[in-house]
Design an enzyme around this catalytic site. Structure first.
Site, PDB file in Angstrom:
ATOM      1  N   GLU A   1      23.099  67.070  55.891  1.00  0.00           N
ATOM      2  CA  GLU A   1      23.031  67.749  57.186  1.00  0.00           C
ATOM      3  C   GLU A   1      23.053  69.253  56.982  1.00  0.00           C
ATOM      4  OE1 GLU A   1      24.883  64.495  60.244  1.00  0.00           O
ATOM      5  OE2 GLU A   1      26.131  66.218  59.760  1.00  0.00           O
TER       6      GLU A   1
ATOM      7  N   ASP B   1      32.907  74.569  58.797  1.00  0.00           N
ATOM      8  CA  ASP B   1      34.352  74.357  58.774  1.00  0.00           C
ATOM      9  C   ASP B   1      34.897  74.242  57.347  1.00  0.00           C
ATOM     10  OD1 ASP B   1      33.142  71.882  58.377  1.00  0.00           O
ATOM     11  OD2 ASP B   1      34.042  70.932  60.130  1.00  0.00           O
ATOM     12  N   THR B   2      34.155  73.585  56.458  1.00  0.00           N
ATOM     13  CA  THR B   2      34.624  73.480  55.072  1.00  0.00           C
ATOM     14  C   THR B   2      34.682  74.847  54.395  1.00  0.00           C
ATOM     15  OG1 THR B   2      32.405  73.081  54.198  1.00  0.00           O
ATOM     16  CG2 THR B   2      33.683  71.148  54.864  1.00  0.00           C
TER      17      THR B   2
ATOM     18  N   GLU C   1      24.840  70.577  53.708  1.00  0.00           N
ATOM     19  CA  GLU C   1      25.645  69.525  53.107  1.00  0.00           C
ATOM     20  C   GLU C   1      24.787  68.591  52.256  1.00  0.00           C
ATOM     21  OE1 GLU C   1      28.751  67.675  55.635  1.00  0.00           O
ATOM     22  OE2 GLU C   1      27.933  68.953  57.223  1.00  0.00           O
TER      23      GLU C   1
ATOM     24  N   ARG D   1      41.940  69.589  65.209  1.00  0.00           N
ATOM     25  CA  ARG D   1      42.337  70.586  64.223  1.00  0.00           C
ATOM     26  C   ARG D   1      43.041  71.743  64.921  1.00  0.00           C
ATOM     27  NH1 ARG D   1      36.988  70.044  61.723  1.00  0.00           N
ATOM     28  NH2 ARG D   1      36.404  71.966  62.738  1.00  0.00           N
TER      29      ARG D   1
ATOM     30  N   SER E   1      29.428  66.522  66.935  1.00  0.00           N
ATOM     31  CA  SER E   1      30.048  67.334  65.893  1.00  0.00           C
ATOM     32  C   SER E   1      31.402  66.748  65.553  1.00  0.00           C
ATOM     33  CB  SER E   1      30.219  68.787  66.365  1.00  0.00           C
ATOM     34  OG  SER E   1      31.135  68.843  67.451  1.00  0.00           O
TER      35      SER E   1
ATOM     36  N   GLY F   1      32.344  64.588  63.538  1.00  0.00           N
ATOM     37  CA  GLY F   1      32.405  63.149  63.319  1.00  0.00           C
ATOM     38  C   GLY F   1      32.473  62.310  64.578  1.00  0.00           C
TER      39      GLY F   1
END
Length: 388
Positions: free
Chosen positions: A270, A277-278, A257, A357, A149, A151
């Site tokens: 995906e 998160d977006t 996505e 983050r 996850s 990236g």
């Protein structure tokens, strides 16, 4: 009142718990470390590795939840089938969680069974297989772990000389005990979107206005809503999202996505069976109901009369530049909070990693405003907050 067990207690889980508490639910937040964001607002918490099937079983037997809500990938997901058979609701479903926690399962379902358009891809269990797959696809190509996850372990490989490093990086970034990578064709897309899709126990599948996003190294850096998308492409994306969520079954919100190309159309990329998160941009009030409220209503079977776009919004993340086990501190918050039409969310994570983050800046404006200016504002303000 339902007892909900949350598996994974990060910033998305925290917002879900807040939504659930507002509806009178009882939450047990679980994660691999103490003091995780969602634990700070939950009724109870448990600390254990969710890749440990026995530990997961013990936690479920101890708390006897009505509902299990997975929030991360690193879970011994096959155990969820047993819990579901016992009458515990798994969100969206045990099938959905098992398929989507592994890129191999979800990609084969999308491309081979449902016929959705995706990037060409192969799998590799060794460096030699990776070399063969990359040669067949061509360069550049994208190499990812099957299970990861944010990236982690993902890289763009531009020549055969980079494959050994990509193999090592991919295996290192893999979550769980799966050491297999997926090699994908590099899609030259014009933009990428998240289509938040809500499946209901009783009611039609609903779609949020599309969210544009920018990733770096496969990890979210900024998002904005609404994203401009050709109406034909939006219908195509909605049809794909409807197909794949129906096949996976269950009720909840899904972050689906897509890559968008002016010449080639829409590619399925995906899918996450939970708040995305977006989708934190919805905390700026862009919709009448944010993604966490939508997820909760779908999970509990509560009505969702409609999803409407209220205003434009942009989000930008606050990253930690260093790694430390010390409680992080923040400088520059007053520079953000003096701005109009702006929110600041600090997640409350108890330690830092490089590029972790730690918070998000959310800006909003009336419909018809300059979206690029709004995005620039969010990024500028996020850069004003220093984590130290």
């Amino acid at each position: 009142m339902k007892k909900i067990m949350l598996l994974g207690s990060g910033e998305l889980g925290k917002e879900f718990v807040i939504a659930a508490q507002r509806k009178g639910q009882y939450i047990v937040a679980c994660d691999s470390y103490a003091g995780a964001p969602a634990m700070q607002v939950a009724d109870e918490c448990e600390v254990f590795s969710m890749l440990d099937g026995e530990a997961l079983e013990r936690a479920v037997r101890k708390h006897r939840p009505d509902i299990i809500v997975p929030e991360i990938e690193a879970i011994r997901t096959e155990r969820l089938y047993d819990f579901e058979k016992e009458g515990i609701q798994v969100v969206p479903s045990a099938r959905a969680v098992n398929f989507t926690m592994n890129r191999k399962a979800i990609r084969d379902l999308a491309a081979k069974e449902l016929g959705l358009k995706t990037a060409r891809y192969f799998y590799a269990k060794s460096l030699d297989e990776l070399k063969e797959a990359a040669a067949a696809i061509g360069f550049p190509c994208v190499v990812k772990p099957l299970m990861s996850s944010s990236g982690k372990g993902q890289s763009v490989v531009r020549s055969a000389a980079e494959l050994e490093q990509a193999w090592e990086y991919g295996c290192k970034g893999s979550r769980g005990d799966i050491k297999e990578l997926i090699v994908e064709e590099f899609i030259r897309f014009d933009s990428e979107i998240t289509l938040l899709t809500v499946t209901q126990k009783d009611g039609p599948t609903l779609f949020c206005p599309p969210i544009g996003h920018v990733q770096k190294g496969g990890d979210y850096r900024e998002s904005f809503q609404p994203a401009h998308i050709d109406p034909t492409h939006l219908r195509e994306a909605q049809e794909m999202a409807d197909k794949v969520t129906r096949a996976l079954t269950g009720a909840g919100i899904w972050g689906v996505e897509f890559f968008l190309s002016h010449t080639d159309g829409v590619y399925f990329s995906e899918l996450s069976p939970r708040p995305h998160d977006t989708g934190m941009v919805t905390l700026a009030g862009t919709q009448n109901l944010n993604e966490f409220e939508l997820h909760l209503r779908a999970v509990l079977g509560l009505p969702i009369p409609n999803i409407s776009l209220e205003r434009m919004g942009a989000s930008a993340v606050i990253l930690s530049p260093t790694a430390s086990k010390e409680q992080p501190r923040y400088r520059g918050m007053e520079k953000v909070l003096k701005e109009e039409n702006t929110y600041l969310r600090i997640f409350g994570k108890p330690f830092t990693r490089v590029n972790r983050r730690m918070g998000v800046v959310l800006c909003y404006a009336p419909m018809g405003s300059d979206l690029d200016a709004l995005r620039d504002k969010a990024k500028r303000l996020a850069s004003e907050v220093e984590v130290y």
